[in-house]
Design an enzyme around this catalytic site. Sequence first.
Site, PDB file in Angstrom:
ATOM      1  N   GLN A   1     -16.468  19.279   3.885  1.00 22.66           N
ATOM      2  CA  GLN A   1     -17.940  19.314   3.832  1.00 22.66           C
ATOM      3  C   GLN A   1     -18.546  19.719   5.170  1.00 22.66           C
ATOM      4  O   GLN A   1     -18.052  19.337   6.203  1.00 22.66           O
ATOM      5  CB  GLN A   1     -18.469  17.931   3.451  1.00 22.66           C
ATOM      6  CG  GLN A   1     -17.986  17.488   2.074  1.00 22.66           C
ATOM      7  CD  GLN A   1     -18.360  16.056   1.748  1.00 22.66           C
ATOM      8  OE1 GLN A   1     -19.297  15.831   1.013  1.00 22.66           O
ATOM      9  NE2 GLN A   1     -17.618  15.112   2.297  1.00 22.66           N
TER      10      GLN A   1
ATOM     11  N   GLY B   1       0.776  -1.234   0.000  1.00 22.40           N
ATOM     12  CA  GLY B   1       0.000   0.000   0.000  1.00 22.40           C
ATOM     13  C   GLY B   1       0.809   1.288   0.000  1.00 22.40           C
ATOM     14  O   GLY B   1       1.727   1.476  -0.800  1.00 22.40           O
ATOM     15  N   ILE B   2       0.455   2.178   0.923  1.00 22.83           N
ATOM     16  CA  ILE B   2       1.049   3.520   0.971  1.00 22.83           C
ATOM     17  C   ILE B   2       2.538   3.458   1.297  1.00 22.83           C
ATOM     18  O   ILE B   2       3.349   4.168   0.694  1.00 22.83           O
ATOM     19  CB  ILE B   2       0.288   4.384   2.011  1.00 22.83           C
ATOM     20  CG1 ILE B   2      -1.156   4.641   1.513  1.00 22.83           C
ATOM     21  CG2 ILE B   2       1.010   5.690   2.287  1.00 22.83           C
ATOM     22  CD1 ILE B   2      -2.106   5.224   2.564  1.00 22.83           C
TER      23      ILE B   2
ATOM     24  N   LYS C   1      -6.100   6.955  15.586  1.00 27.38           N
ATOM     25  CA  LYS C   1      -5.636   7.913  14.577  1.00 27.38           C
ATOM     26  C   LYS C   1      -5.736   9.356  15.081  1.00 27.38           C
ATOM     27  O   LYS C   1      -4.919  10.204  14.727  1.00 27.38           O
ATOM     28  CB  LYS C   1      -6.410   7.733  13.269  1.00 27.38           C
ATOM     29  CG  LYS C   1      -6.106   6.417  12.556  1.00 27.38           C
ATOM     30  CD  LYS C   1      -4.629   6.319  12.172  1.00 27.38           C
ATOM     31  CE  LYS C   1      -4.314   5.063  11.381  1.00 27.38           C
ATOM     32  NZ  LYS C   1      -2.906   4.980  10.958  1.00 27.38           N
TER      33      LYS C   1
ATOM     34  N   THR D   1      -5.737   0.433  -1.569  1.00 29.22           N
ATOM     35  CA  THR D   1      -4.657  -0.417  -1.047  1.00 29.22           C
ATOM     36  C   THR D   1      -5.289  -1.742  -0.598  1.00 29.22           C
ATOM     37  O   THR D   1      -6.508  -1.826  -0.454  1.00 29.22           O
ATOM     38  CB  THR D   1      -3.971   0.208   0.197  1.00 29.22           C
ATOM     39  OG1 THR D   1      -4.909   0.182   1.284  1.00 29.22           O
ATOM     40  CG2 THR D   1      -3.486   1.622  -0.030  1.00 29.22           C
ATOM     41  N   PRO D   2      -4.465  -2.740  -0.283  1.00 26.37           N
ATOM     42  CA  PRO D   2      -5.032  -3.990   0.244  1.00 26.37           C
ATOM     43  C   PRO D   2      -5.882  -3.770   1.497  1.00 26.37           C
ATOM     44  O   PRO D   2      -6.859  -4.481   1.720  1.00 26.37           O
ATOM     45  CB  PRO D   2      -3.787  -4.835   0.542  1.00 26.37           C
ATOM     46  CG  PRO D   2      -2.771  -4.345  -0.453  1.00 26.37           C
ATOM     47  CD  PRO D   2      -3.021  -2.867  -0.571  1.00 26.37           C
TER      48      PRO D   2
ATOM     49  N   TYR E   1     -10.151   2.608  15.698  1.00 27.92           N
ATOM     50  CA  TYR E   1      -9.391   3.254  14.607  1.00 27.92           C
ATOM     51  C   TYR E   1      -9.448   4.769  14.785  1.00 27.92           C
ATOM     52  O   TYR E   1      -8.419   5.446  14.749  1.00 27.92           O
ATOM     53  CB  TYR E   1      -9.965   2.820  13.258  1.00 27.92           C
ATOM     54  CG  TYR E   1      -9.092   3.183  12.067  1.00 27.92           C
ATOM     55  CD1 TYR E   1      -7.862   2.548  11.862  1.00 27.92           C
ATOM     56  CD2 TYR E   1      -9.488   4.143  11.151  1.00 27.92           C
ATOM     57  CE1 TYR E   1      -7.063   2.876  10.776  1.00 27.92           C
ATOM     58  CE2 TYR E   1      -8.695   4.469  10.061  1.00 27.92           C
ATOM     59  CZ  TYR E   1      -7.485   3.840   9.871  1.00 27.92           C
ATOM     60  OH  TYR E   1      -6.686   4.160   8.797  1.00 27.92           O
TER      61      TYR E   1
ATOM     62  N   ILE F   1      -8.045   5.178   0.265  1.00 36.99           N
ATOM     63  CA  ILE F   1      -6.950   5.037  -0.700  1.00 36.99           C
ATOM     64  C   ILE F   1      -6.929   3.582  -1.166  1.00 36.99           C
ATOM     65  O   ILE F   1      -7.032   2.654  -0.342  1.00 36.99           O
ATOM     66  CB  ILE F   1      -5.586   5.403  -0.047  1.00 36.99           C
ATOM     67  CG1 ILE F   1      -5.600   6.835   0.540  1.00 36.99           C
ATOM     68  CG2 ILE F   1      -4.441   5.235  -1.044  1.00 36.99           C
ATOM     69  CD1 ILE F   1      -5.753   7.972  -0.429  1.00 36.99           C
TER      70      ILE F   1
ATOM     71  N   ASP G   1       8.673  -5.253  13.569  1.00 39.58           N
ATOM     72  CA  ASP G   1       7.326  -5.215  14.145  1.00 39.58           C
ATOM     73  C   ASP G   1       7.265  -3.936  14.964  1.00 39.58           C
ATOM     74  O   ASP G   1       7.934  -3.817  16.004  1.00 39.58           O
ATOM     75  CB  ASP G   1       7.086  -6.450  15.030  1.00 39.58           C
ATOM     76  CG  ASP G   1       5.681  -6.454  15.637  1.00 39.58           C
ATOM     77  OD1 ASP G   1       5.052  -5.366  15.736  1.00 39.58           O
ATOM     78  OD2 ASP G   1       5.218  -7.536  16.026  1.00 39.58           O
TER      79      ASP G   1
HETATM   80  N1  NAD Z   1      -5.880   2.766   2.624  1.00 37.57           N
HETATM   81  C1  NAD Z   1      -6.610   3.729   3.160  1.00 37.57           C
HETATM   82  O1  NAD Z   1      -7.742   3.973   2.735  1.00 37.57           O
HETATM   83  C2  NAD Z   1      -6.048   4.566   4.272  1.00 37.57           C
HETATM   84  C3  NAD Z   1      -6.685   5.778   4.576  1.00 37.57           C
HETATM   85  C4  NAD Z   1      -6.203   6.559   5.617  1.00 37.57           C
HETATM   86  C5  NAD Z   1      -5.089   6.172   6.335  1.00 37.57           C
HETATM   87  N2  NAD Z   1      -4.484   4.996   6.022  1.00 37.57           N
HETATM   88  C6  NAD Z   1      -3.314   4.628   6.837  1.00 37.57           C
HETATM   89  O2  NAD Z   1      -2.194   4.494   5.991  1.00 37.57           O
HETATM   90  C7  NAD Z   1      -1.299   3.517   6.526  1.00 37.57           C
HETATM   91  C8  NAD Z   1      -0.964   2.474   5.478  1.00 37.57           C
HETATM   92  O3  NAD Z   1      -2.170   1.808   5.135  1.00 37.57           O
HETATM   93  P1  NAD Z   1      -2.330   0.956   3.792  1.00 37.57           P
HETATM   94  O4  NAD Z   1      -3.669   1.249   3.278  1.00 37.57           O
HETATM   95  O5  NAD Z   1      -1.121   1.123   2.958  1.00 37.57           O
HETATM   96  O6  NAD Z   1      -2.404  -0.504   4.444  1.00 37.57           O
HETATM   97  P2  NAD Z   1      -1.824  -1.915   3.945  1.00 37.57           P
HETATM   98  O7  NAD Z   1      -2.605  -2.920   4.720  1.00 37.57           O
HETATM   99  O8  NAD Z   1      -1.805  -1.983   2.463  1.00 37.57           O
HETATM  100  O9  NAD Z   1      -0.334  -1.873   4.488  1.00 37.57           O
HETATM  101  C9  NAD Z   1      -0.065  -1.855   5.855  1.00 37.57           C
HETATM  102  C10 NAD Z   1       1.255  -2.565   6.085  1.00 37.57           C
HETATM  103  O10 NAD Z   1       1.536  -2.487   7.489  1.00 37.57           O
HETATM  104  C11 NAD Z   1       2.093  -3.720   7.880  1.00 37.57           C
HETATM  105  N3  NAD Z   1       1.926  -3.922   9.318  1.00 37.57           N
HETATM  106  C12 NAD Z   1       0.789  -4.197  10.005  1.00 37.57           C
HETATM  107  N4  NAD Z   1       1.069  -4.372  11.311  1.00 37.57           N
HETATM  108  C13 NAD Z   1       2.405  -4.167  11.457  1.00 37.57           C
HETATM  109  C14 NAD Z   1       3.295  -4.205  12.568  1.00 37.57           C
HETATM  110  N5  NAD Z   1       2.869  -4.498  13.802  1.00 37.57           N
HETATM  111  N6  NAD Z   1       4.602  -3.931  12.341  1.00 37.57           N
HETATM  112  C15 NAD Z   1       5.045  -3.666  11.098  1.00 37.57           C
HETATM  113  N7  NAD Z   1       4.262  -3.646  10.001  1.00 37.57           N
HETATM  114  C16 NAD Z   1       2.945  -3.908  10.189  1.00 37.57           C
HETATM  115  C17 NAD Z   1       1.352  -4.768   7.060  1.00 37.57           C
HETATM  116  O11 NAD Z   1       2.083  -5.986   6.980  1.00 37.57           O
HETATM  117  C18 NAD Z   1       1.223  -4.064   5.718  1.00 37.57           C
HETATM  118  O12 NAD Z   1       2.298  -4.383   4.858  1.00 37.57           O
HETATM  119  C19 NAD Z   1      -1.989   2.932   7.766  1.00 37.57           C
HETATM  120  O13 NAD Z   1      -1.488   3.557   8.924  1.00 37.57           O
HETATM  121  C20 NAD Z   1      -3.457   3.296   7.536  1.00 37.57           C
HETATM  122  O14 NAD Z   1      -4.177   3.381   8.729  1.00 37.57           O
HETATM  123  C21 NAD Z   1      -4.925   4.190   5.016  1.00 37.57           C
END
Ligand code: NAD
Length: 253
Positions: free
Chosen positions: A253, A17-18, A156, A189-190, A152, A187, A60
């Site tokens: 909004q 993801g991000i 956050k 992402t998985p 969550y 976003i 971790d």
């Molecule tokens: N995707 C969205 O819609 C979205 C929106 C707002 C905020 N976010 C935030 O962006 C960040 C990234 O999210 P994403 O969508 O890329 O998620 P994702 O699930 O695609 O990736 C998250 C990654 O974090 C890793 N992870 C989880 N627990 C962990 C740990 N204890 N130690 C190390 N790594 C760990 C996972 O293995 C995974 O590779 C997160 O903090 C999420 O809350 C995501």
Amino acid sequence: MGRVDGKIALVTGAASGIGLQASLRLAEEGARVMMTDINVENGKKEAEKLGRNAEFLKLDITLEEDWISVLRETVKRFQSLDILVNSAGMVLIADVEQISLEDWRHVHAVNLDGTFLGCKHGVRVMKEFGAGSIINLSSVSGLIGGFNLAAYNSSKGAVRMLTKSVALHCARSGYGIRCNSIHPTFIETPMLDSMIQDAPDPEKARQTLIRQVPLKRIGTTDDVAKMIVYLASDESTFVTGTEMVIDGGVVAQ
Ligand SMILES: NC(=O)c1ccc[n+]([C@@H]2O[C@H](COP(=O)([O-])OP(=O)(O)OC[C@H]3O[C@@H](n4cnc5c(N)ncnc54)[C@H](O)[C@@H]3O)[C@@H](O)[C@H]2O)c1
């Protein structure tokens, strides 16, 4: 010249993801990136694709001893630490009545304690080098509530305020370290995909999300990665303690 030429970055959650897209963009813009995650298989595979610009270590984020050893190893291999992207995180869909204390604690352990440990040890290491940029992934859920996002939302929202405290401490101490939070909406992402797939009608769920966004689309990981590069670069040297919203207009909004 890349926008972060010669800088050393550590990214958590870099296997997906991000965090993954941020690693690619930072490397493309001239940084050397230590990609970290608990997903070792994906993380290693993705780091290999970036060649000499990236390496992978298992981290971790909930374990303080992991932070200490991974930061030590990063500085040993790359001789510095200029950028820390705290992207690793998790989501749990549950309202306040449904969620167990165990799940509540787990979400906070990952999203909040993990980010706290990153900031604490990131500052300790970065201050030796006299500069740095810490970028914490919060969410629009750190700004506005959702009825079924009790833990969550809470974690956050706390990341948002932790970021401000870290920024002010570093400014007051004259460390040259900046700390900012990023607040994306949905976003692609998985993480988002698994939420959509869990819905009774995934396509309907996707359309419902899109309808909530004034710009009428789900964001891309690159939308967020570009903001991360900005905050990581010297283009943002006067930006600290702030919350960068990237949401297609959701919180307007
Ligand atoms: N995707 C969205 O819609 C979205 C929106 C707002 C905020 N976010 C935030 O962006 C960040 C990234 O999210 P994403 O969508 O890329 O998620 P994702 O699930 O695609 O990736 C998250 C990654 O974090 C890793 N992870 C989880 N627990 C962990 C740990 N204890 N130690 C190390 N790594 C760990 C996972 O293995 C995974 O590779 C997160 O903090 C999420 O809350 C995501």
